[in-house]
Scaffold this motif. Structure first.
Motif, short mmCIF file in Angstrom:
data_model
loop_
_atom_site.label_atom_id
_atom_site.label_comp_id
_atom_site.label_asym_id
_atom_site.label_seq_id
_atom_site.Cartn_x
_atom_site.Cartn_y
_atom_site.Cartn_z
N ASN A 1 57.32 37.44 26.37
CA ASN A 1 57.23 38.85 25.99
C ASN A 1 56.13 39.61 26.72
OD1 ASN A 1 59.21 38.39 23.93
ND2 ASN A 1 57.62 37.28 22.85
N LEU A 2 55.56 39.03 27.76
CA LEU A 2 54.43 39.69 28.42
C LEU A 2 54.86 40.91 29.22
CD1 LEU A 2 52.00 37.06 29.98
CD2 LEU A 2 51.75 38.36 27.89
N SER A 3 54.06 41.98 29.09
CA SER A 3 54.30 43.17 29.90
C SER A 3 53.18 43.26 30.94
CB SER A 3 54.32 44.42 29.04
OG SER A 3 53.09 44.55 28.36
N VAL A 4 53.56 43.57 32.17
CA VAL A 4 52.62 43.58 33.29
C VAL A 4 52.58 44.95 33.95
CG1 VAL A 4 52.12 42.55 35.56
CG2 VAL A 4 53.13 41.14 33.76
N LEU A 5 51.36 45.43 34.22
CA LEU A 5 51.20 46.61 35.06
C LEU A 5 50.76 46.08 36.42
CD1 LEU A 5 51.14 49.66 35.55
CD2 LEU A 5 48.72 49.62 34.89
N LEU A 6 51.62 46.27 37.42
CA LEU A 6 51.34 45.81 38.77
C LEU A 6 50.85 46.98 39.60
CD1 LEU A 6 51.50 43.85 41.17
CD2 LEU A 6 53.94 44.35 41.33
N VAL A 7 49.59 46.90 40.05
CA VAL A 7 48.98 48.00 40.81
C VAL A 7 48.87 47.55 42.26
CG1 VAL A 7 47.10 49.67 40.86
CG2 VAL A 7 47.63 48.47 38.72
N GLU A 8 49.78 48.03 43.09
CA GLU A 8 49.91 47.57 44.47
C GLU A 8 50.55 48.67 45.30
OE1 GLU A 8 49.87 46.12 47.72
OE2 GLU A 8 49.60 44.27 46.55
N ASP A 9 49.86 49.13 46.36
CA ASP A 9 50.38 50.24 47.15
C ASP A 9 51.40 49.81 48.20
OD1 ASP A 9 48.18 49.02 48.56
OD2 ASP A 9 48.22 50.69 49.97
N ASN A 10 51.36 48.54 48.61
CA ASN A 10 52.30 48.05 49.61
C ASN A 10 53.62 47.71 48.90
OD1 ASN A 10 53.79 45.92 51.10
ND2 ASN A 10 52.14 46.17 52.59
N LYS A 11 54.68 48.44 49.24
CA LYS A 11 55.95 48.30 48.51
C LYS A 11 56.58 46.90 48.66
CE LYS A 11 57.25 53.01 47.64
NZ LYS A 11 56.16 53.80 48.20
N ILE A 12 56.39 46.27 49.81
CA ILE A 12 56.96 44.93 50.01
C ILE A 12 56.20 43.92 49.15
CG2 ILE A 12 57.29 43.05 51.68
CD1 ILE A 12 57.94 45.32 53.73
N ASN A 13 54.85 43.99 49.17
CA ASN A 13 54.06 43.10 48.30
C ASN A 13 54.42 43.32 46.84
OD1 ASN A 13 52.67 42.02 50.44
ND2 ASN A 13 50.84 43.26 50.17
N ALA A 14 54.58 44.59 46.47
CA ALA A 14 54.92 44.92 45.08
C ALA A 14 56.26 44.31 44.69
CB ALA A 14 54.95 46.44 44.89
N ASP B 1 48.50 53.11 42.99
CA ASP B 1 47.07 53.20 43.29
C ASP B 1 46.29 53.18 41.98
OD1 ASP B 1 46.73 55.89 42.24
OD2 ASP B 1 47.57 56.66 44.11
N GLY B 2 44.96 53.14 42.09
CA GLY B 2 44.11 53.04 40.90
C GLY B 2 44.25 54.22 39.95
N LEU B 3 44.39 55.44 40.52
CA LEU B 3 44.52 56.64 39.66
C LEU B 3 45.79 56.59 38.82
CD1 LEU B 3 43.38 59.60 41.96
CD2 LEU B 3 42.22 58.71 39.93
N GLN B 4 46.89 56.21 39.47
CA GLN B 4 48.16 56.10 38.75
C GLN B 4 48.08 55.02 37.66
OE1 GLN B 4 51.94 54.73 40.68
NE2 GLN B 4 52.39 56.92 40.73
N ALA B 5 47.36 53.96 37.96
CA ALA B 5 47.18 52.88 36.98
C ALA B 5 46.43 53.40 35.76
CB ALA B 5 46.40 51.72 37.61
#
Length: 192
Positions: free
Chosen positions: A54-67, A86-90
């Motif tokens: 049930n874990l929810s993850v916020l993935l903060v990554e600007d590179n779309k392929i890495n994401a 990016d950090g602001l969006q996070a």
């Protein structure tokens, strides 16, 4: 060296070789099997898997392929993933949503991962588990993440088993944070 190590452990090593076929090394070690320990490990793994489902993850990554790669890893172990680029969006997402885990890249436009982690800890006062994620292999870079408030540092290119092991290692912390979140929610509900 191997022979010496094996003999130090009270074991034996033998070699059988056959021309054009290959060589076989056989090591015998007198080790005891502790069933109780195996059951405890099995129990812990099952418990960790219950939490993982049930874990929810916020993935903060600007590179779309890495994401995309990290998202696939997460989804393959039944985690729910939301992206911030990016950090602001996070910080915006964290102000209005709850997550069990934040995976944070470092080098991003608008706000670096280290700066975002500091704000998550100091301004938002969140205890959410944070895994920093960096291609930087130097100890100083990893230490900087930990000092800023990250719980763990993953190295890029990220491997699925590294992510899985880190999540398993922190499963108690996920449970504790969930318990606190539920209590805080109940207190807020009673206040109204």
């Amino acid at each position: 060296i191997v022979k010496q190590l094996v003999e130090l452990m009270g074991g034996t090593i033998t070699v059988a070789s056959q021309l054009n076929f290959g060589t076989r090394f056989t090591i015998s070690l007198p080790l005891e099997i502790h069933e109780v320990e195996e059951k405890v490990v099995e129990k812990e793994t099952l418990k960790a898997n219950d939490v993982l489902d049930n874990l929810s993850v916020l993935l903060v990554e600007d590179n779309k392929i890495n994401a995309m790669v990290i998202r696939k890893f997460c989804e393959s172990i039944n985690l729910t993933v939301e992206n911030a680029y990016d950090g602001l969006q996070a910080l915006d997402k964290l102000a209005s949503n709850q997550y069990d885990l934040i995976i944070m890249d470092n080098h991003m436009p608008n706000m670096s991962g280290i700066e975002a982690i500091q704000k998550i800890r100091d301004e938002l006062k969140l205890t959410t588990v944070i895994f920093a994620c960096t291609a930087d292999v130097f100890k100083e870079a990893h230490d900087e993440f930990i000092v800023s408030g990250a719980d763990f540092v993953l190295t890029k290119p990220l491997q699925k088993n590294s992510l899985q092991n880190a999540i398993n290692e922190f499963h108690h912390q996920f449970e504790v944070n969930r318990h606190h979140s539920a209590n805080a929610h109940n207190l807020t509900a009673r206040a109204f």
